[in-house]
Motif scaffolding. Structure first.
Motif, short mmCIF file in Angstrom:
data_model
loop_
_atom_site.label_atom_id
_atom_site.label_comp_id
_atom_site.label_asym_id
_atom_site.label_seq_id
_atom_site.Cartn_x
_atom_site.Cartn_y
_atom_site.Cartn_z
N UNK A 13 -57.67 -58.34 -27.61
CA UNK A 13 -58.39 -59.26 -28.50
C UNK A 13 -57.52 -60.48 -28.78
N UNK A 14 -58.05 -61.65 -28.53
CA UNK A 14 -57.19 -62.85 -28.55
C UNK A 14 -56.55 -63.11 -29.91
N UNK A 15 -57.19 -62.67 -31.00
CA UNK A 15 -56.60 -62.91 -32.33
C UNK A 15 -55.38 -62.02 -32.59
N UNK A 125 -59.03 -72.07 -46.14
CA UNK A 125 -59.90 -70.92 -45.90
C UNK A 125 -60.63 -70.97 -44.57
N UNK A 126 -60.56 -72.09 -43.88
CA UNK A 126 -61.16 -72.14 -42.55
C UNK A 126 -60.19 -71.49 -41.58
N UNK A 127 -60.54 -70.32 -41.12
CA UNK A 127 -59.62 -69.57 -40.25
C UNK A 127 -60.38 -68.54 -39.45
N UNK A 128 -59.80 -68.17 -38.33
CA UNK A 128 -60.37 -67.10 -37.53
C UNK A 128 -60.00 -65.76 -38.17
N UNK A 129 -60.74 -64.74 -37.81
CA UNK A 129 -60.45 -63.40 -38.34
C UNK A 129 -59.05 -62.98 -37.90
#
Ligand SMILES: [Fe+2]
Length: 253
Positions: A13-15, A125-129
């Motif tokens: 998973x890339x995150x 707060x703008x962020x990926x999981x």
């Protein structure tokens, strides 16, 4: 399960692929140390955007969601042959727009964005999981949850990984949470008793994908999402929170 010669490669998973980051792997105790129900009714939870509004937004949820989660959202759903995402949009009282995308994968993976978003801070707060979780069946009526989470300095971890919370009956009746909604559906939820609505489109999409995967296996084929080639290992996770200030909203023409 299954024969060793059919063992697929694990997805990346890339995150969770930043070599410089720190990761935490832990048991998900939110439905008890072992959840006493079938894995599917736990898993479908993350494809249901309305339960956050109805279940968590209207009471003092254990998850400590911000009031912005109690605003009724606009909802949309997208899917591929191996995942379903919901896209949940709310306009906060301060004029900011919160777009929240959550994903479940076939068969048991999920990726939920940080739950402590308030809609107040577009930059922060703008962020990926940052986490990927799995509901792992023990048998048809028991399930264990696991998470792997990237630790970002200053950010809260997704769930307290420090053991099971035992709540008394009175409290669970007055402040129901995911556990009450899921485990109370019987050890195996009976789909014939359901009244699915438009907000359940994600659940329906996922059951179709699951049926297609089962059909493929019965034909002796790999289900969608099976990885054989190392070049295909990276899974790009669509989940995240996006907070947009009013001046940056695109007007609908
Ligand atoms: Fe929930």
């Amino acid at each position: 399960m299954g024969s060793l010669d059919k063992k697929p490669l694990l997805p990346h998973y890339d995150i969770l692929e930043d070599d410089d980051a720190e990761y935490l792997a832990y048991r998900n105790y939110s439905r008890g140390a072992v959840s006493e129900c079938n894995w599917l009714q736990l898993h479908e939870n993350a494809a249901d955007p309305m339960h956050i509004f109805a279940l968590h937004g209207m009471n003092d949820s254990l998850f400590d969601f911000d009031d912005v989660m109690g605003i009724r959202p606009q909802i949309d759903f997208v899917h591929s042959d191996r995942h379903v995402s919901y896209i949940r949009t709310t306009d906060a009282e301060n004029g900011n727009r919160l777009i929240r995308t959550s994903t479940i994968f076939v068969p048991t993976g999920k990726c939920i964005p940080p739950p402590d978003v308030t809609g107040k801070n577009p930059e922060e707060e703008t962020e990926r999981a940052r986490m990927v979780g799995w509901w792992v069946p023990v048998d048809n009526e028991h399930t264990i949850g696991y998470h792997i989470e990237r630790i970002d300095p200053g950010k809260r971890i997704f769930q307290p990984p420090d053991g099971e919370v035992i709540r008394d009956y009175e409290e669970t009746q007055r402040v129901p949470d995911d556990w009450e909604a899921q485990v109370s559906q019987l050890p195996i939820a009976r789909h014939a008793l359901e009244h699915l609505a438009t907000s359940d489109r994600g659940v329906v999409m996922f059951r179709r994908l699951l049926n297609e995967a089962i059909d493929a296996m019965e034909r002796g084929e790999d289900p969608p999402g099976t990885i054989r080639d190392p070049a295909d290992r990276v899974v790009v996770v669509p989940s995240g929170n996006e907070v947009i200030a009013p001046e940056n909203l695109t007007p609908v023409s």
